[in-house]
Design a protein around this motif. Structure first.
Motif, PDB file in Angstrom:
ATOM      1  N   VAL A 122      10.570   3.569  -3.377  1.00 38.11           N
ATOM      2  CA  VAL A 122      10.030   4.838  -2.878  1.00 38.11           C
ATOM      3  C   VAL A 122       8.742   5.238  -3.586  1.00 38.11           C
ATOM      4  O   VAL A 122       8.003   6.096  -3.103  1.00 38.11           O
ATOM      5  CB  VAL A 122      11.078   5.973  -3.006  1.00 38.11           C
ATOM      6  N   ALA A 123       8.473   4.631  -4.761  1.00 35.95           N
ATOM      7  CA  ALA A 123       7.242   4.984  -5.488  1.00 35.95           C
ATOM      8  C   ALA A 123       6.789   3.794  -6.330  1.00 35.95           C
ATOM      9  O   ALA A 123       7.609   3.009  -6.810  1.00 35.95           O
ATOM     10  CB  ALA A 123       7.481   6.198  -6.377  1.00 35.95           C
ATOM     11  N   VAL A 124       5.470   3.652  -6.488  1.00 34.87           N
ATOM     12  CA  VAL A 124       4.876   2.597  -7.318  1.00 34.87           C
ATOM     13  C   VAL A 124       3.797   3.228  -8.199  1.00 34.87           C
ATOM     14  O   VAL A 124       2.989   4.025  -7.711  1.00 34.87           O
ATOM     15  CB  VAL A 124       4.231   1.483  -6.446  1.00 34.87           C
ATOM     16  N   ASP A 125       3.813   2.892  -9.486  1.00 29.07           N
ATOM     17  CA  ASP A 125       2.770   3.364 -10.393  1.00 29.07           C
ATOM     18  C   ASP A 125       1.689   2.273 -10.493  1.00 29.07           C
ATOM     19  O   ASP A 125       1.760   1.380 -11.333  1.00 29.07           O
ATOM     20  CB  ASP A 125       3.354   3.667 -11.783  1.00 29.07           C
ATOM     21  N   TRP A 126       0.677   2.372  -9.593  1.00 28.94           N
ATOM     22  CA  TRP A 126      -0.363   1.342  -9.566  1.00 28.94           C
ATOM     23  C   TRP A 126      -1.281   1.386 -10.801  1.00 28.94           C
ATOM     24  O   TRP A 126      -2.041   0.475 -11.027  1.00 28.94           O
ATOM     25  CB  TRP A 126      -1.198   1.466  -8.284  1.00 28.94           C
ATOM     26  N   ARG A 127      -1.163   2.478 -11.583  1.00 32.53           N
ATOM     27  CA  ARG A 127      -1.976   2.576 -12.806  1.00 32.53           C
ATOM     28  C   ARG A 127      -1.249   2.020 -14.032  1.00 32.53           C
ATOM     29  O   ARG A 127      -1.750   2.106 -15.145  1.00 32.53           O
ATOM     30  CB  ARG A 127      -2.367   4.042 -13.054  1.00 32.53           C
TER      31      ARG A 127
ATOM     32  N   LYS B 114       0.854  -1.197   0.000  1.00 27.11           N
ATOM     33  CA  LYS B 114       0.000   0.000   0.000  1.00 27.11           C
ATOM     34  C   LYS B 114       0.892   1.251   0.000  1.00 27.11           C
ATOM     35  O   LYS B 114       2.074   1.186   0.329  1.00 27.11           O
ATOM     36  CB  LYS B 114      -0.890   0.015   1.252  1.00 27.11           C
ATOM     37  N   LYS B 115       0.280   2.369  -0.366  1.00 25.68           N
ATOM     38  CA  LYS B 115       1.043   3.613  -0.430  1.00 25.68           C
ATOM     39  C   LYS B 115       1.668   3.960   0.924  1.00 25.68           C
ATOM     40  O   LYS B 115       2.773   4.497   0.997  1.00 25.68           O
ATOM     41  CB  LYS B 115       0.127   4.753  -0.905  1.00 25.68           C
ATOM     42  N   ALA B 116       0.946   3.599   1.996  1.00 27.13           N
ATOM     43  CA  ALA B 116       1.443   3.900   3.351  1.00 27.13           C
ATOM     44  C   ALA B 116       2.700   3.103   3.691  1.00 27.13           C
ATOM     45  O   ALA B 116       3.443   3.465   4.605  1.00 27.13           O
ATOM     46  CB  ALA B 116       0.348   3.607   4.370  1.00 27.13           C
ATOM     47  N   ASP B 117       2.955   1.991   2.956  1.00 29.73           N
ATOM     48  CA  ASP B 117       4.133   1.157   3.229  1.00 29.73           C
ATOM     49  C   ASP B 117       5.420   1.771   2.689  1.00 29.73           C
ATOM     50  O   ASP B 117       6.511   1.331   3.042  1.00 29.73           O
ATOM     51  CB  ASP B 117       3.958  -0.231   2.605  1.00 29.73           C
ATOM     52  N   LEU B 118       5.296   2.738   1.789  1.00 29.14           N
ATOM     53  CA  LEU B 118       6.479   3.320   1.147  1.00 29.14           C
ATOM     54  C   LEU B 118       7.105   4.394   2.025  1.00 29.14           C
ATOM     55  O   LEU B 118       6.385   5.102   2.732  1.00 29.14           O
ATOM     56  CB  LEU B 118       6.091   3.915  -0.216  1.00 29.14           C
ATOM     57  N   PRO B 119       8.430   4.583   2.004  1.00 29.90           N
ATOM     58  CA  PRO B 119       9.424   3.733   1.307  1.00 29.90           C
ATOM     59  C   PRO B 119       9.527   2.354   1.960  1.00 29.90           C
ATOM     60  O   PRO B 119       9.429   2.232   3.186  1.00 29.90           O
ATOM     61  CB  PRO B 119      10.724   4.518   1.449  1.00 29.90           C
ATOM     62  N   LEU B 120       9.738   1.334   1.108  1.00 29.42           N
ATOM     63  CA  LEU B 120       9.776  -0.066   1.550  1.00 29.42           C
ATOM     64  C   LEU B 120      11.122  -0.669   1.190  1.00 29.42           C
ATOM     65  O   LEU B 120      11.536  -0.627   0.029  1.00 29.42           O
ATOM     66  CB  LEU B 120       8.646  -0.838   0.858  1.00 29.42           C
ATOM     67  N   LEU B 121      11.823  -1.213   2.201  1.00 31.59           N
ATOM     68  CA  LEU B 121      13.119  -1.857   1.937  1.00 31.59           C
ATOM     69  C   LEU B 121      12.931  -2.964   0.904  1.00 31.59           C
ATOM     70  O   LEU B 121      11.989  -3.747   0.980  1.00 31.59           O
ATOM     71  CB  LEU B 121      13.696  -2.467   3.215  1.00 31.59           C
TER      72      LEU B 121
ATOM     73  N   GLU C  66      18.502   4.585  -3.117  1.00 31.41           N
ATOM     74  CA  GLU C  66      19.370   4.165  -2.017  1.00 31.41           C
ATOM     75  C   GLU C  66      19.279   5.230  -0.927  1.00 31.41           C
ATOM     76  O   GLU C  66      20.009   6.213  -0.927  1.00 31.41           O
ATOM     77  CB  GLU C  66      20.819   4.016  -2.520  1.00 31.41           C
ATOM     78  N   LEU C  67      18.323   5.036  -0.001  1.00 31.30           N
ATOM     79  CA  LEU C  67      18.085   6.046   1.040  1.00 31.30           C
ATOM     80  C   LEU C  67      19.216   6.090   2.064  1.00 31.30           C
ATOM     81  O   LEU C  67      19.519   7.122   2.628  1.00 31.30           O
ATOM     82  CB  LEU C  67      16.750   5.773   1.739  1.00 31.30           C
ATOM     83  N   SER C  68      19.823   4.944   2.336  1.00 32.33           N
ATOM     84  CA  SER C  68      21.025   4.911   3.180  1.00 32.33           C
ATOM     85  C   SER C  68      22.061   4.047   2.478  1.00 32.33           C
ATOM     86  O   SER C  68      21.713   3.217   1.634  1.00 32.33           O
ATOM     87  CB  SER C  68      20.712   4.355   4.573  1.00 32.33           C
TER      88      SER C  68
END
Length: 332
Positions: free
Chosen positions: A274-279, A212-219, A265-267
């Motif tokens: 960091v982003a997903v295009d669900w469309r 879900k969008k709330a999960d981002l950013p996701l390792l 690479e956040l760290s």
């Protein structure tokens, strides 16, 4: 070695000389302080390697190492099997820790620090990557998720063909599950091609149903361990080393080029989605697989017979040394 309840266990000193003696799980350096303080290792603290977690059963003895160094820093007993860890979404208690670096047992030795041992070869690019995937580190051989080809029947092949909308007719003719539809002799798909398809299928399924969008950013390691593995069809196993991509980072870069996701690479050394295009057309057109007939039967059976927790009763017995005392009352 140290003895606990008549069982012998290796200390960290022994494991530094023989780092592949036990299946090894990896955690973050900050977690070590908690383990030394007496805490057990919780599953959210695990780092999932590209090849997947080592395969263990509940009660198996395991080693725990830190990211970037495979010299173990703790010894513990698995609180659940690898399959149960993945099913739980890597939540809950993973290992009962028996001994750690810097504890009293370690202080009774020479108090040396862990040697710097390079991570397994799977984390670094190799000219003979394909060969390396077969001759993996012994400690990781059980951990690599493998695709099992034995017993793949026609029905599974047809389901697979329906789910992959991007398959062409010629590819479908090559599928071992639908060979009967084409009278002309064709070669079945290679293991690598099948693994590529399974990888893309689990990727699309995870993005469509779980992330879900709330999960981002996701390792990216969490995405693989908690989401992609759980979307793998029953009876099949995901092993990126057996695909043409070889590494998760390479596969995700390919998906980024198709503009489905954005990876950064956040760290240092740790990548995240960091982003997903669900469309994206490939995500919107992906058909969520139906449960297999076996799992449907189990679900129907569970509906007919609702789960009842076990009835637990305390029982007492007379120890042999006190038999004479209870002889007259007849208690045993």
């Amino acid at each position: 070695l140290f003895e606990l309840e008549k069982n012998l266990y290796p200390t960290v000193y022994t494991l530094w000389s023989y780092p592949d003696l036990l299946p090894t799980f990896t955690t973050w350096p900050l977690v070590l302080e908690k383990l030394v303080g007496g805490a057990d290792l919780m599953l959210p603290g695990l780092v999932v390697p590209p090849a997947g977690l080592p395969q263990v059963q509940k009660g198996d003895l395991c080693a725990i190492a830190l990211v970037g160094n495979r010299a173990p820093v703790a010894v513990g007993v698995a609180a659940m099997s690898t399959a149960e860890m993945l099913t739980s979404g890597l939540k809950g208690r993973g290992f009962s820790v028996l001994h750690t670096y810097q504890d009293h047992l370690w202080r009774s030795g020479d108090k040396s620090s862990p040697p710097s041992l390079a991570p397994p070869a799977q984390d670094t690019p190799d000219v003979n990557e394909e060969k390396g995937s077969v001759q993996a580190e012994p400690a990781l051989q059980g951990g690599m998720k493998r695709l099992t080809l034995e017993g793949e029947d026609k029905e599974n092949g047809e389901v697979q063909q329906q789910l992959c909308g991007e398959k062409s007719l010629s590819e479908a003719a090559e599928d071992p599950g639908v060979r009967g539809l084409n009278p002309e002799p064709t070669d079945s798909k290679t293991l690598q091609e099948q693994m590529d398809e399974l990888l893309q299928r689990c990727f699309l399924h995870a993005l469509k149903c779980q992330v879900k969008k709330a999960d981002l950013p996701l390792l990216t390691s969490t995405f693989l361990g908690s989401h992609m593995f759980s979307c793998c069809p029953e009876g099949r196993q995901l092993d990126i080393k057996k695909s043409s991509y070889k590494k998760l980072s390479k596969f995700l870069r390919h998906m980024q080029q198709e503009q489905m996701i954005q990876v950064e690479e956040l760290s240092r050394g740790v990548e995240s989605i960091v982003a997903v295009d669900w469309r994206h057309p490939r995500i919107t057109s992906f058909v969520i697989p139906e449960p297999s007939p076996t799992s449907l039967t189990i679900q129907e059976g569970s509906r007919e017979q609702p789960y009842h927790p076990p009835d637990i009763k305390p029982l007492y017995c007379v120890p042999a040394s006190m038999t004479l005392l209870f002889q007259e009352s007849g208690h045993k």
